[in-house]
Design an enzyme around this catalytic site. Structure first.
Site, PDB file in Angstrom:
ATOM      1  N   ALA A  17       3.384   5.557  11.523  1.00  0.00           N
ATOM      2  CA  ALA A  17       3.477   4.952  10.188  1.00  0.00           C
ATOM      3  C   ALA A  17       2.232   4.111   9.893  1.00  0.00           C
ATOM      4  CB  ALA A  17       4.741   4.089  10.082  1.00  0.00           C
ATOM      5  N   VAL A  18       1.803   3.306  10.861  1.00  0.00           N
ATOM      6  CA  VAL A  18       0.622   2.452  10.661  1.00  0.00           C
ATOM      7  C   VAL A  18      -0.655   3.284  10.722  1.00  0.00           C
ATOM      8  CG1 VAL A  18      -0.718   0.530  11.600  1.00  0.00           C
ATOM      9  CG2 VAL A  18       1.777   0.365  11.477  1.00  0.00           C
ATOM     10  N   CYS A 132       2.904  -8.309  12.072  1.00  0.00           N
ATOM     11  CA  CYS A 132       2.964  -8.193  10.612  1.00  0.00           C
ATOM     12  C   CYS A 132       3.539  -9.447   9.938  1.00  0.00           C
ATOM     13  CB  CYS A 132       3.795  -6.974  10.207  1.00  0.00           C
ATOM     14  SG  CYS A 132       5.339  -6.796  11.125  1.00  0.00           S
ATOM     15  N   HIS A 252       7.720  -6.832   3.790  1.00  0.00           N
ATOM     16  CA  HIS A 252       8.391  -7.961   4.448  1.00  0.00           C
ATOM     17  C   HIS A 252       8.423  -9.146   3.485  1.00  0.00           C
ATOM     18  CE1 HIS A 252       8.465  -5.818   8.098  1.00  0.00           C
ATOM     19  NE2 HIS A 252       7.602  -6.496   8.832  1.00  0.00           N
TER      20      HIS A 252
END
Lengths: 349, 349
Positions: A17-18, A132, A252
């Site tokens: 994903a990153v 993160c 987030h």
């Protein structure tokens, strides 16, 4: 950024994903690349990824993969970084590592460029990209620390599943659809893939991210606590965190209470200071229902801050709400930004 | 509970999310009822509801509806309570009101039976049921206040959409399905039905519940702050709240930081005290990944508490995670429990 030369860049964990966001961010930023190597575990090798319209085959990461690499962006899990980052450094690469493997290592700078870019000068080949949830918080807190001094932080997080990888995003989507259809969906990944128990994330909130430590805090919570002190150069700062996983794909959010080392400061002064800080977009106007939200921050590099208000009891206390794309400023963009800063500072050989 | 006689009970707002739960709770508790009147706005009158297998037609609530009523449970919005609760009292009923209409009225007890049942003795016909997010927090905090004294509370909430009514639950479900199907779904209700702007709740977190006050806090946040002080009889308590709406159907969660007025207390002592408190179920064992979650609390009357741990900086500080069914302990069950307590105390004429 001076672009006199191009660099040989490697992305390790290119199919994750990153990793996917790193490739996209390098493209969006028109990063000065002479060659791009996409690396992964043996399992994902052979897959293809697209960079500037060109298909690149992902290769298995081995020590030899790093021959001739100038900058290696790692995001393939802590064990891969522990095994291969030193091999990359040995071969002359500078490593920006997006795992927790080296973050608390005294010899490794832990960097958020808006906060402590000057720490890059002390690198020994590896620079750690923070967690993160830590990154977006310190971007918002740094201007307050600089101007007033910072004494105490209490944060409760609202974290997206993409922080646990692409498989967790699929679990959220599949499980949500199953529940809406009145079907069963056995949780298999969240909260911790390797954990003994897995819980429903759809229409739920799970107060566990990563494993538990002896003191009752999770590793994610301790990462926020320890990394914040290191990045901000405030070893005495009081920090506490409660980290919670939500049924949100990406983005987030954080409810942050903080106490500054100054009295008589108004919420307007704090808003003005935070709003002018690098990397921050202030979205704060209650009368127009303006505040940041995860669903509206996806795909943006900024840290969005709102709901700034003064505590009703403590003259030094304030509350704020901080939102950012956890795959971008929380990971891929911060890593690429570190690489850009290294180039700007002339630190890439 | 002595059941020498049955009571004429009225439920006002019988067709709403909370009203439905009130009827079910009266049935589950085998509440001593001689007659049950189901009342609503003119719009919902004529609908039918089921109590103990019997269909009852919902009638429009008017002042005359309360003739002969002993106990009236109101949950049809503040304006209905303001208009009709005094009419019910005038006709001899005792009112348990689940709106914010009378909560901060000095002459109205604001009651969570586990905390301040004795306040019921001072009623003048109306007893207020606190806000859902307040109730579950004070149940968990009261034993700590009693034993050690309580100085400070900072809470961040994770609130379910059913707190905004059945239409908000439908909005969450419909919108979630639309987004999974790649379709558009225009938000129409959340965060505040009467507000100017509406935002996506599916896969999002909205840091607004109810309208904003001048001080930058929302009305929901001020409810938590003011009601907590009133219920716990702690006017000097420092309380701050950040209230956030989540894509969760039912079940509110809260990340609570609190400081007690005693040093040297261990997390184990706090766990033991909270776990023994009335209305609380302790779910706290990190090594077994045991902690409360909203998806697993639905349909239960208890307040679930876990993640209790000592702050790493403050000798008086602790963190905990509190979860409860917002329609039950947060609304219907607390209202019925107040009615049961009134009967036990001989306070129903």
């Amino acid at each position: 950024m001076p672009q006199e030369r191009g660099f040989h860049v490697a992305v390790v964990g290119a199919t994750g994903a990153v990793g996917q966001q790193m490739i996209q961010t390098l493209e969006n930023r028109d990063f000065p690349i002479s060659k791009l190597s996409l690396l992964s575990s043996a399992r994902s090798a052979g897959k293809k990824a697209v960079y500037k319209g060109q298909e690149i085959t992902v290769e298995e990461a081995t020590p030899e993969s790093f021959e001739g690499v100038d900058i290696a962006l790692f995001s393939a899990g802590g064990s891969v970084s522990k095994a291969l980052a030193p091999e990359a450094v040995k071969r002359g690469a500078i490593v920006v590592d997006n795992t927790s493997a080296f973050r608390m290592d005294e010899n490794v700078p832990l960097v958020v460029p808006e906060v402590n870019a000057s720490d890059l000068h002390n690198h020994n080949g590896i620079i750690a990209n923070p967690n993160c949830s830590t990154i977006q918080m310190v971007v918002a807190l740094e201007p307050l620390s600089q101007k007033f001094g910072l004494k105490k932080v209490i944060v409760s997080t609202y974290q997206a599943v993409s922080g646990a990888g692409a498989a967790a995003v699929a679990e959220l989507n599949d499980q949500t659809r199953a529940i809406l259809d009145g079907k069963e969906a056995e949780p298999k990944i969240l909260p911790v893939g390797s954990g003994e128990k897995h819980y429903q994330i759809a229409f739920n909130a799970i107060p566990q991210i990563d494993k538990f430590e002896e003191n009752g805090f999770t590793f994610e919570e301790m990462k926020m606590i320890n990394e914040t002190k290191k990045i901000m150069h405030l070893p005495e700062l009081q920090v506490a965190a409660t980290c919670v996983r939500l049924p949100v794909g990406t983005g987030h959010s954080e409810s942050v209470y903080f106490e500054i080392d100054a009295e008589g400061i108004s919420a307007e002064e704090v808003k003005s200071l935070v709003g002018d800080a690098p990397g921050v977009v202030l979205q704060d106007n209650p009368s127009e229902q303006l505040y940041p939200m995860p669903a509206y921050c996806v795909g943006k590099n900024d840290v969005f801050v709102g709901r700034i208000r003064k505590d009703l009891d403590n003259e030094n206390g304030f509350h704020m709400w901080v939102v950012s794309d956890n795959l971008l400023k929380g990971a891929a963009w911060n890593s690429v930004q570190i690489a850009e800063t290294l180039i700007d500072l002339g630190l890439v050989k």
